[in-house]
Design a protein around this motif. Structure first.
Motif, short mmCIF file in Angstrom:
data_model
loop_
_atom_site.label_atom_id
_atom_site.label_comp_id
_atom_site.label_asym_id
_atom_site.label_seq_id
_atom_site.Cartn_x
_atom_site.Cartn_y
_atom_site.Cartn_z
N MET A 1 0.84 -1.19 0.00
CA MET A 1 0.00 0.00 0.00
C MET A 1 0.88 1.24 0.00
N THR A 2 0.58 2.17 -0.85
CA THR A 2 1.34 3.41 -0.95
C THR A 2 0.87 4.39 0.12
N PRO A 3 1.83 5.00 0.84
CA PRO A 3 1.40 5.98 1.85
C PRO A 3 0.72 7.17 1.18
N PRO A 4 -0.19 7.83 1.89
CA PRO A 4 -0.89 8.97 1.29
C PRO A 4 0.07 10.14 1.05
N GLU A 5 -0.28 10.95 0.06
CA GLU A 5 0.47 12.17 -0.18
C GLU A 5 0.38 13.02 1.08
N THR A 6 1.40 13.82 1.32
CA THR A 6 1.49 14.58 2.57
C THR A 6 0.28 15.49 2.82
N PRO A 7 -0.20 16.27 1.84
CA PRO A 7 -1.39 17.11 2.14
C PRO A 7 -2.60 16.26 2.55
N THR A 8 -2.78 15.11 1.92
CA THR A 8 -3.88 14.21 2.28
C THR A 8 -3.67 13.67 3.68
N LEU A 9 -2.44 13.29 3.99
CA LEU A 9 -2.14 12.77 5.33
C LEU A 9 -2.40 13.83 6.40
N LEU A 10 -1.95 15.06 6.17
CA LEU A 10 -2.17 16.13 7.15
C LEU A 10 -3.66 16.35 7.40
N GLU A 11 -4.45 16.35 6.32
CA GLU A 11 -5.89 16.54 6.48
C GLU A 11 -6.51 15.37 7.23
N ARG A 12 -6.05 14.16 6.95
CA ARG A 12 -6.56 12.98 7.65
C ARG A 12 -6.25 13.08 9.15
N ILE A 13 -5.03 13.50 9.47
CA ILE A 13 -4.65 13.64 10.87
C ILE A 13 -5.52 14.68 11.57
N ARG A 14 -5.78 15.81 10.90
CA ARG A 14 -6.67 16.82 11.49
C ARG A 14 -8.06 16.23 11.78
N GLN A 15 -8.58 15.51 10.78
CA GLN A 15 -9.92 14.91 10.94
C GLN A 15 -9.93 13.87 12.06
N ASP A 16 -8.89 13.02 12.09
CA ASP A 16 -8.84 11.99 13.13
C ASP A 16 -8.80 12.61 14.52
N TRP A 17 -8.00 13.65 14.70
CA TRP A 17 -7.94 14.30 16.01
C TRP A 17 -9.28 14.96 16.36
N SER A 18 -9.94 15.52 15.37
CA SER A 18 -11.23 16.16 15.68
C SER A 18 -12.26 15.14 16.11
N GLN A 19 -12.14 13.90 15.67
CA GLN A 19 -13.05 12.84 16.10
C GLN A 19 -12.68 12.31 17.50
N VAL A 20 -11.39 12.13 17.74
CA VAL A 20 -10.93 11.53 18.99
C VAL A 20 -10.93 12.53 20.14
N GLN A 21 -10.47 13.75 19.85
CA GLN A 21 -10.39 14.81 20.86
C GLN A 21 -10.83 16.12 20.20
N PRO A 22 -12.13 16.36 20.13
CA PRO A 22 -12.63 17.53 19.41
C PRO A 22 -12.05 18.88 19.88
N GLY A 23 -11.66 18.99 21.13
CA GLY A 23 -11.13 20.26 21.62
C GLY A 23 -9.63 20.42 21.41
N LEU A 33 5.52 16.87 11.67
CA LEU A 33 5.32 15.76 10.74
C LEU A 33 5.78 16.18 9.34
N LEU A 34 5.41 17.37 8.94
CA LEU A 34 5.79 17.89 7.63
C LEU A 34 7.31 17.98 7.49
N LEU A 35 7.97 18.53 8.50
CA LEU A 35 9.43 18.64 8.46
C LEU A 35 10.09 17.27 8.47
N ASP A 36 9.54 16.33 9.22
CA ASP A 36 10.09 14.98 9.25
C ASP A 36 9.99 14.32 7.88
N ARG A 37 8.83 14.45 7.25
CA ARG A 37 8.67 13.87 5.91
C ARG A 37 9.57 14.57 4.91
#
Length: 176
Positions: A1-23, A33-37
């Protein structure tokens, strides 16, 4: 499986955090994460210049440092450590590898037998001179994605962050 492109990954991480910890604001995590990649991608691309010669990033850094900064007598391990991104204890191992490959040599200091100097051998100098134009072309190609103004802004911002991280930190008060 190919890892997601970085902009897609960043958006996914934002969404995941908003579901797990909305505040929770994940904003501070994302630049790291961006600098590491970015670092991983840069190293992978830069290594193409010298990897075929059996050189790793730390050895290439040492070769370049010896080439550009060492007088004919060479540099001490401490001077090498100060001029590279390699810490003191790692310098010995890195120099050992270059010596084993015949790219560098240690010479005892004539004034202090406890001190050594490291310098390039003729094959080490020849390797740097062979690879350097390819290395610079590779870096130029990478930075071509930025305008000259953007490259200056990147350098200024990176230096700003780094100066804060490298500044001496005040001692923390003991917890009671």
């Amino acid at each position: 499986m190919t890892p997601p492109e970085t902009p897609t990954l960043l958006e996914r991480i934002r969404q995941d955090w908003s579901q797990v910890q909305p505040g929770l604001d994940p904003g501070p995590m994302l630049p790291f994460l961006l600098l590491d990649r970015l670092h991983t991608a840069l190293v992978r691309q830069i290594e193409t210049t010298y990897q075929a010669a059996g050189i790793n990033p730390a050895s290439w850094d040492l070769l370049l440092t010896l080439y550009r900064s060492a007088p004919a007598a060479g540099l001490t391990p401490t001077e090498l450590s100060d001029l590279t991104a390699i810490t003191g204890p790692s310098i010995t191992n890195r120099v050992d590898r270059l010596v084993q490959k015949g790219l560098a040599e240690r010479q005892a200091s004539p004034s202090d037998r406890r001190s050594v100097r490291v310098r390039l051998t003729p094959p080490g100098r020849a390797l740097v001179e062979e690879l350097l134009p390819h290395h610079l072309a590779n870096e130029t190609k990478i930075l071509a994605a930025l305008t000259p103004t953007e490259a200056q802004t990147l350098e200024r911002l990176a230096l700003k962050l780094l100066s804060r991280l490298e500044a001496p930190q005040p001692a923390e008060a003991p917890a009671h």
